[in-house]
Structures are given as structure tokens and as C-alpha cells.
Scaffold this active site. Sequence first.
Site, short mmCIF file in Angstrom:
data_model
loop_
_atom_site.label_atom_id
_atom_site.label_comp_id
_atom_site.label_asym_id
_atom_site.label_seq_id
_atom_site.Cartn_x
_atom_site.Cartn_y
_atom_site.Cartn_z
N ASP A 33 -8.09 17.87 73.08
CA ASP A 33 -7.38 17.13 72.20
C ASP A 33 -5.79 17.15 72.66
O ASP A 33 -5.06 18.04 72.48
CB ASP A 33 -7.15 17.57 70.72
CG ASP A 33 -6.73 16.61 69.56
OD1 ASP A 33 -6.19 15.46 70.14
OD2 ASP A 33 -6.94 17.08 68.37
N GLU A 55 -7.46 6.85 73.96
CA GLU A 55 -6.96 6.06 73.25
C GLU A 55 -5.61 5.59 73.65
O GLU A 55 -4.82 6.18 74.07
CB GLU A 55 -6.61 6.94 71.88
CG GLU A 55 -7.95 7.90 71.23
CD GLU A 55 -7.54 8.62 70.35
OE1 GLU A 55 -6.66 8.49 69.50
OE2 GLU A 55 -8.18 9.60 70.28
N HIS A 63 -8.21 4.14 68.57
CA HIS A 63 -9.08 5.39 68.85
C HIS A 63 -10.36 5.17 69.44
O HIS A 63 -11.14 5.53 68.97
CB HIS A 63 -9.03 6.21 67.48
CG HIS A 63 -9.29 7.67 67.64
ND1 HIS A 63 -10.37 8.09 68.35
CD2 HIS A 63 -8.69 8.50 66.72
CE1 HIS A 63 -10.44 9.33 67.86
NE2 HIS A 63 -9.38 9.50 67.09
#
Length: 282
Positions: free
Chosen positions: A192, A254, A144
Amino acid sequence: MNDRVLLKAPDGAQAEIALHGAHVLSWVPAGASEQLYLSPRSDFAPGKAIRGGVPVCFPQFAERGPLPKHGFARNQAWRLLNLDVSRDDAIAVLALDGARADVGTWARHFELELTVRVAGQMLDLELACTNTGEAPLGFTAALHTYLHVDDLNATSLAGLSGLRYRDSVLQRDELQRVELLLPGDSGVVDLDRIYFQAKEPLLLSEHRLNGRVRRVLITSQGFDDAVVWNPGPERCAKLADMPADGWRHMLCVEAACIGIPVELPAGETWVGRQSLSLESAG
């Protein structure tokens, strides 16, 4: 937190790692400045996740399963197996034994290793999982990585065009038709996204006030997907471990296995890697 490992290569490249979560806190390439974002409000208490750096998400990504968000690996005490400095690089290997970890209801037999290598302008991260049980082991995982930027408004990420992605904010699937520009509060907020089958290199570019461009090349192996995340101003203001303007100074890029979970046979080992290279310091 006192349980930290400082990796320093002979050329000056260095990284700092917390044994709590095998969490990479800092990466400074040779002759350059800090490349990772670590929130000044991070909570380093036992059992708490650190905000920033490179958390290890395992055996679950986000809320995609019955475990707490991002699984338990980032909240565990890992062991330092090896620390080696050679003429060309510095390497640390950290381990988490499933038999000793607090895994809650996730009763599986496994061993994790995170290998961190620094040299010159490179940071290499390798996450390995060995199934030490007798039954197949299924999991999702991610590194992450929080990258530091001076200003999100001046940042772009190339290499995602043409990929299908899941917008986790809008809860729908989309197609990335152009390169990802990050105009911050004038456009994209609360970003996101899970980009599936993102196997090509990604290039983070940041246009700085001095007119120069900082570039970080991001490559991965074993991780089929990529996640791009920034909380935006509204969500960031609600995060107790982030300053209100922290979203302006970071972008998570990520390496992940999410779309197709890993199914690891008994006795086998899975390996995923992410490599970061500072191409231009700006």
C-alpha cells in the site's frame, strides 16, 4: 444491479459501467480478454462500495480526512448524461450533482463528471470537478483502478524508480530505488504505497505461462500521484467481499491527487485523466 451502461465501439472494444458510483466494472479491448479485476464477491447493494473495477474516490482518499474511507462518490447514484458511439469509439458521460448527493457533513457545492471512452486497445477515463459554490473547494481524489493479472508472482511495474513514496502499511516514507517487482507470497505482501509526483508513464508487465508477456501502459494527466495496492494473503482473507486468493489476481495502479490536495477556486473546473493501453495481450 440493473442500472448499467454497456459501451461498445465498432471495433469490438467495450466497457461496462454501473451508475452506482459511476463505477467501471469491465474493460475488454478489441480482440482481447478482460483487463480489470472485479471480485466475484462484490456487494452491489445500494450504499455499498463495489470491490474491483475502477472506483471513484472523492472528495477524500482513504482515511485522510473526516469522511468515510475514500469519500462518498463511489456509493452514490450517478446520472447518465450522454452515450455516443461513433465510427472510431464509444463514449459515456456520467454526472453527480453535489446538491442531490448524500454528502453527510461535507457541505460543499460541486458537480462531478466521469467520461469513459473505449476504442481499440484503449480505455480513457476523465474525472472533472466543477466548484459551483462561492468559496474555494479542497479535495483529494483517485481513480482506484484494479488491473487483472493471472499471477501476481509474475508481475512487475516499471516507471516508479527514483520516486519518493509513503508506505501506508509501515507508516513511513521511502525511496523507490529499483523497479517494482511483485513476488507475491515469496516477498512483498500487503502493499500500500503512495508515490508522489508520479507523472511519467507506468508499464505493467506480466510474464505468462505460455512464455509471452502482457503489457499495459498507464498514463495520467492532472493526477500528480500514483497509488499501488495489493492486500496480500493475510489482509485479503479478512475482506468479506474478496475471495481468499483474490490478491493473486489483481494489482491496483491508481491515478491520484493526494500529496498536494486540489484547491479549486469558485467557478473553476479541475480535470484528471487516466489512460490504459494494452500494448501486448500476451
